[in-house]
Design an enzyme around this catalytic site. Structure first.
Site, PDB file in Angstrom:
ATOM      1  N   GLY A   1       0.932  -1.120  -0.046  1.00  0.00           N
ATOM      2  CA  GLY A   1      -0.014  -0.124  -0.011  1.00  0.00           C
ATOM      3  C   GLY A   1       0.879   1.180   0.205  1.00  0.00           C
ATOM      4  O   GLY A   1       0.621   2.004  -0.786  1.00  0.00           O
TER       5      GLY A   1
ATOM      6  N   ARG B   1       7.320   1.526   0.871  1.00  0.00           N
ATOM      7  CA  ARG B   1       7.603   0.168   1.025  1.00  0.00           C
ATOM      8  C   ARG B   1       7.966  -0.544  -0.120  1.00  0.00           C
ATOM      9  O   ARG B   1       8.890  -1.539  -0.120  1.00  0.00           O
ATOM     10  CB  ARG B   1       6.505  -0.322   1.673  1.00  0.00           C
ATOM     11  CG  ARG B   1       6.811  -2.077   2.181  1.00  0.00           C
ATOM     12  CD  ARG B   1       5.349  -2.640   3.170  1.00  0.00           C
ATOM     13  NE  ARG B   1       5.499  -1.985   4.197  1.00  0.00           N
ATOM     14  CZ  ARG B   1       4.134  -1.677   4.768  1.00  0.00           C
ATOM     15  NH1 ARG B   1       3.056  -2.167   4.259  1.00  0.00           N
ATOM     16  NH2 ARG B   1       3.933  -1.454   5.893  1.00  0.00           N
TER      17      ARG B   1
ATOM     18  N   ARG C   1       1.730  10.101  -9.781  1.00  0.00           N
ATOM     19  CA  ARG C   1       0.779  10.174  -8.491  1.00  0.00           C
ATOM     20  C   ARG C   1       1.891   9.723  -7.123  1.00  0.00           C
ATOM     21  O   ARG C   1       1.111   9.627  -6.314  1.00  0.00           O
ATOM     22  CB  ARG C   1      -0.459   9.557  -8.417  1.00  0.00           C
ATOM     23  CG  ARG C   1      -1.576  10.204  -9.425  1.00  0.00           C
ATOM     24  CD  ARG C   1      -2.821   9.153  -9.525  1.00  0.00           C
ATOM     25  NE  ARG C   1      -3.597   9.603 -10.583  1.00  0.00           N
ATOM     26  CZ  ARG C   1      -4.770  10.216 -10.383  1.00  0.00           C
ATOM     27  NH1 ARG C   1      -4.948  10.483  -9.206  1.00  0.00           N
ATOM     28  NH2 ARG C   1      -5.203  10.951 -11.372  1.00  0.00           N
TER      29      ARG C   1
ATOM     30  N   ARG D   1       0.506  -9.315  -2.514  1.00  0.00           N
ATOM     31  CA  ARG D   1       0.270  -8.161  -1.734  1.00  0.00           C
ATOM     32  C   ARG D   1       1.018  -8.340  -0.410  1.00  0.00           C
ATOM     33  O   ARG D   1       0.789  -9.303   0.315  1.00  0.00           O
ATOM     34  CB  ARG D   1      -1.126  -7.774  -1.388  1.00  0.00           C
ATOM     35  CG  ARG D   1      -1.271  -6.867  -0.204  1.00  0.00           C
ATOM     36  CD  ARG D   1      -2.577  -5.993  -0.167  1.00  0.00           C
ATOM     37  NE  ARG D   1      -3.244  -5.863   1.273  1.00  0.00           N
ATOM     38  CZ  ARG D   1      -2.616  -4.956   1.979  1.00  0.00           C
ATOM     39  NH1 ARG D   1      -1.732  -4.133   1.408  1.00  0.00           N
ATOM     40  NH2 ARG D   1      -3.028  -4.915   2.973  1.00  0.00           N
TER      41      ARG D   1
ATOM     42  N   SER E   1      -0.297  -4.665   6.154  1.00  0.00           N
ATOM     43  CA  SER E   1      -0.611  -4.463   7.281  1.00  0.00           C
ATOM     44  C   SER E   1      -2.008  -4.926   7.669  1.00  0.00           C
ATOM     45  O   SER E   1      -2.786  -4.630   6.763  1.00  0.00           O
ATOM     46  CB  SER E   1      -0.104  -3.185   8.260  1.00  0.00           C
ATOM     47  OG  SER E   1      -0.763  -2.145   7.659  1.00  0.00           O
TER      48      SER E   1
ATOM     49  N   ASP F   1      -1.457  -3.757  14.412  1.00  0.00           N
ATOM     50  CA  ASP F   1      -2.334  -3.349  15.623  1.00  0.00           C
ATOM     51  C   ASP F   1      -3.312  -4.518  16.000  1.00  0.00           C
ATOM     52  O   ASP F   1      -3.452  -5.416  15.241  1.00  0.00           O
ATOM     53  CB  ASP F   1      -2.979  -2.121  15.587  1.00  0.00           C
ATOM     54  CG  ASP F   1      -3.840  -2.287  14.218  1.00  0.00           C
ATOM     55  OD1 ASP F   1      -4.900  -2.244  14.609  1.00  0.00           O
ATOM     56  OD2 ASP F   1      -3.400  -2.123  13.068  1.00  0.00           O
TER      57      ASP F   1
ATOM     58  N   ARG G   1       5.940   0.506  10.776  1.00  0.00           N
ATOM     59  CA  ARG G   1       5.275  -0.350   9.380  1.00  0.00           C
ATOM     60  C   ARG G   1       5.955  -0.290   8.303  1.00  0.00           C
ATOM     61  O   ARG G   1       5.945  -1.332   7.363  1.00  0.00           O
ATOM     62  CB  ARG G   1       3.797   0.362   9.274  1.00  0.00           C
ATOM     63  CG  ARG G   1       2.913   0.104  10.563  1.00  0.00           C
ATOM     64  CD  ARG G   1       1.701   0.723  10.150  1.00  0.00           C
ATOM     65  NE  ARG G   1       0.923   0.624  11.453  1.00  0.00           N
ATOM     66  CZ  ARG G   1      -0.314   0.815  11.579  1.00  0.00           C
ATOM     67  NH1 ARG G   1      -0.982   0.859  10.427  1.00  0.00           N
ATOM     68  NH2 ARG G   1      -1.022   0.934  12.761  1.00  0.00           N
TER      69      ARG G   1
END
Length: 235
Positions: free
Chosen positions: A24, A28, A47, A91, A94, A207, A220
């Site tokens: 996401g 990362r 973007r 994918r 988190s 979490d 993260r």
């Protein structure tokens, strides 16, 4: 007719590998390019959604961000599968645990994905579609976790359209054995199914919705490397 570059991906056809590992957070993806790939070349910055292609143990691999939520991953993975010849997407992301014995730092391998999204309505199916992972990739991911000694669970996740919600009703999903909540997997699995390709999602618990355990944004971004180890082992 060649439909690349697309409105959202600036790469030309052939600049993206048949296997793409996505996250996401585009930073990362940048982290994976710098720490896992050799000779990585950036193919996208439209973007700010960074994408790179390089090699991993001699295999040509791409890594790319997909943004937050179903509509975002829906656009990027649709274009990758249908316009760029991508065959499999993994994918790494988190998720929030809703299972008492699934703790922060543990891995979740999503065998299936429930959802409150309306994404499947476009297919006009005469029932409810169950989005699932590619079994071959899932099996290799679980075997890698066993070999490396990583704590993990395999099962159903909930892909939710809402991060902040008035009525979470998590107990109802808990009662159905759902492991964790995230925002993209069901849409990824649907796009893979519709295009006749493969998908898998491996998440790190960031979490715990029940106990309140949590990690920082920096953790993260930079420390969730076990799921990356597993993802790169699957290809």
């Amino acid at each position: 007719m060649n439909k690349t570059p697309t409105p959202h991906i600036g790469a030309k056809y052939g600049e993206i590998a048949e296997t793409v590992i996505m996250a996401g957070d585009p930073l990362r993806a940048k982290f994976m390019a710098e720490n896992f790939l050799e000779d990585a070349v950036q193919f996208n910055n439209v973007r700010g959604m960074l994408g790179y292609t390089g090699t991993y143990k001699g295999k040509r691999i791409s890594v790319m961000g997909h943004g937050m939520g179903g509509p975002s991953i829906g656009i990027y993975t649709y274009e990758l599968y249908n316009f760029y010849g991508v065959k499999q997407i993994i994918r790494v992301g988190s998720a929030g645990s809703i299972k008492e014995d699934l703790h922060v730092g543990d891995l979740v391998i999503a065998m299936g994905a429930c959802t409150n999204s309306n994404y499947a309505a476009q297919y006009e199916l005469p029932g409810t579609f169950a989005p699932i992972a590619d079994f071959g990739m899932l099996r290799r991911a679980a075997e890698t976790c066993d070999r490396l000694g990583y704590r993990y669970q395999v099962g159903n996740v909930l892909t939710s359209d809402t991060f902040y919600t008035e009525n979470p009703h998590n107990e109802k999903w808990i009662n159905m054995g759902v492991l964790a909540v995230e925002m993209e997997i069901a849409i990824l699995y649907m796009n893979a199914a519709r295009s006749g390709n493969k998908a898998l999602a491996i998440c790190t618990v960031s979490d715990h919705i029940i106990t309140g355990e949590a990690t920082t944004a920096e953790e993260r971004q930079l420390t969730f490397t076990k799921m990356m180890d597993v993802a790169f082992s699957v290809i």
